[in-house]
Design a protein around this motif. Sequence first.
Motif, PDB file in Angstrom:
ATOM      1  N   ILE A 198       1.079  -1.480   0.319  1.00  0.00           N
ATOM      2  CA  ILE A 198      -0.317  -0.350   0.428  1.00  0.00           C
ATOM      3  C   ILE A 198       0.703   1.123   0.269  1.00  0.00           C
ATOM      4  O   ILE A 198       0.239   2.468  -0.791  1.00  0.00           O
ATOM      5  CB  ILE A 198      -1.142  -0.084   1.222  1.00  0.00           C
ATOM      6  CG1 ILE A 198      -2.120  -1.593   0.738  1.00  0.00           C
ATOM      7  CG2 ILE A 198      -1.279   1.402   1.368  1.00  0.00           C
ATOM      8  CD1 ILE A 198      -2.876  -1.951   2.729  1.00  0.00           C
ATOM      9  N   GLN A 199       1.521   0.902   0.682  1.00  0.00           N
ATOM     10  CA  GLN A 199       2.864   2.484   1.011  1.00  0.00           C
ATOM     11  C   GLN A 199       3.315   2.534  -0.757  1.00  0.00           C
ATOM     12  O   GLN A 199       3.696   3.575  -0.738  1.00  0.00           O
ATOM     13  CB  GLN A 199       3.319   2.080   2.099  1.00  0.00           C
ATOM     14  CG  GLN A 199       3.069   2.263   3.599  1.00  0.00           C
ATOM     15  CD  GLN A 199       4.186   1.449   4.610  1.00  0.00           C
ATOM     16  OE1 GLN A 199       5.272   1.832   3.841  1.00  0.00           O
ATOM     17  NE2 GLN A 199       4.307   2.558   6.508  1.00  0.00           N
ATOM     18  N   SER A 200       3.724   1.581  -1.549  1.00  0.00           N
ATOM     19  CA  SER A 200       4.589   1.353  -2.067  1.00  0.00           C
ATOM     20  C   SER A 200       3.646   2.008  -3.233  1.00  0.00           C
ATOM     21  O   SER A 200       4.081   2.873  -4.315  1.00  0.00           O
ATOM     22  CB  SER A 200       5.106   0.253  -2.406  1.00  0.00           C
ATOM     23  OG  SER A 200       5.696   0.197  -4.405  1.00  0.00           O
ATOM     24  N   GLN A 201       2.482   1.790  -3.508  1.00  0.00           N
ATOM     25  CA  GLN A 201       1.707   2.352  -4.794  1.00  0.00           C
ATOM     26  C   GLN A 201       1.191   3.817  -4.171  1.00  0.00           C
ATOM     27  O   GLN A 201       1.173   4.426  -5.392  1.00  0.00           O
ATOM     28  CB  GLN A 201      -0.350   1.513  -4.442  1.00  0.00           C
ATOM     29  CG  GLN A 201       0.015  -0.058  -5.253  1.00  0.00           C
ATOM     30  CD  GLN A 201      -1.279  -0.455  -4.431  1.00  0.00           C
ATOM     31  OE1 GLN A 201      -1.869  -0.250  -4.088  1.00  0.00           O
ATOM     32  NE2 GLN A 201      -0.925  -1.689  -5.484  1.00  0.00           N
ATOM     33  N   GLN A 202       1.351   4.182  -2.636  1.00  0.00           N
ATOM     34  CA  GLN A 202       0.869   5.709  -2.769  1.00  0.00           C
ATOM     35  C   GLN A 202       1.890   6.416  -3.276  1.00  0.00           C
ATOM     36  O   GLN A 202       1.450   7.564  -3.349  1.00  0.00           O
ATOM     37  CB  GLN A 202       0.596   5.666  -0.915  1.00  0.00           C
ATOM     38  CG  GLN A 202      -0.682   5.173  -0.791  1.00  0.00           C
ATOM     39  CD  GLN A 202      -0.851   5.205   0.909  1.00  0.00           C
ATOM     40  OE1 GLN A 202       0.468   5.121   1.376  1.00  0.00           O
ATOM     41  NE2 GLN A 202      -2.194   5.304   0.677  1.00  0.00           N
ATOM     42  N   LYS A 203       3.686   5.678  -2.948  1.00  0.00           N
ATOM     43  CA  LYS A 203       4.820   6.523  -2.851  1.00  0.00           C
ATOM     44  C   LYS A 203       4.484   6.658  -5.113  1.00  0.00           C
ATOM     45  O   LYS A 203       4.647   7.804  -5.573  1.00  0.00           O
ATOM     46  CB  LYS A 203       5.318   5.796  -2.622  1.00  0.00           C
ATOM     47  CG  LYS A 203       7.168   6.918  -3.123  1.00  0.00           C
ATOM     48  CD  LYS A 203       7.902   5.834  -2.567  1.00  0.00           C
ATOM     49  CE  LYS A 203       8.819   5.298  -3.299  1.00  0.00           C
ATOM     50  NZ  LYS A 203       9.817   4.001  -2.732  1.00  0.00           N
ATOM     51  N   ALA A 209       2.219   6.589  -7.288  1.00  0.00           N
ATOM     52  CA  ALA A 209       1.010   7.276  -7.844  1.00  0.00           C
ATOM     53  C   ALA A 209       1.661   9.088  -8.012  1.00  0.00           C
ATOM     54  O   ALA A 209       1.376   9.754  -8.237  1.00  0.00           O
ATOM     55  CB  ALA A 209      -0.167   7.283  -6.661  1.00  0.00           C
ATOM     56  N   LYS A 210       2.211   9.431  -6.221  1.00  0.00           N
ATOM     57  CA  LYS A 210       2.886  10.542  -5.731  1.00  0.00           C
ATOM     58  C   LYS A 210       3.774  10.670  -7.061  1.00  0.00           C
ATOM     59  O   LYS A 210       3.699  11.681  -7.719  1.00  0.00           O
ATOM     60  CB  LYS A 210       3.282  10.433  -4.381  1.00  0.00           C
ATOM     61  CG  LYS A 210       3.130  11.953  -3.898  1.00  0.00           C
ATOM     62  CD  LYS A 210       3.949  12.319  -2.589  1.00  0.00           C
ATOM     63  CE  LYS A 210       4.122  13.108  -1.790  1.00  0.00           C
ATOM     64  NZ  LYS A 210       4.372  13.324  -0.761  1.00  0.00           N
TER      65      LYS A 210
END
Length: 76
Positions: free
Chosen positions: A8-13, A15-16
């Motif tokens: 989840i953290q990797s996906q958010q990073k 996407a940002k």
Amino acid sequence: MARGQQKIQSQQKNAKAAAAKKKGAAADQKTAAKAALVHTCPVCRTQVPDPKTFKQHFESKHPKSPMPPELDDVEA
């Protein structure tokens, strides 16, 4: 469950980062397109990118006006 949180953290990073890259690319294209418009019509102040297009514009939009001297040797 630790891998799920990392995912989840990797996906958010990612996407940002993609959003920042996309935002920057749009501004660069707009700036580059504006810089490419180097010729300005003396009659209507329309900007065109190259001499050939400038001559075509001038012949079609201002047929009664005298041709600018910089367009005399350009082939349309």
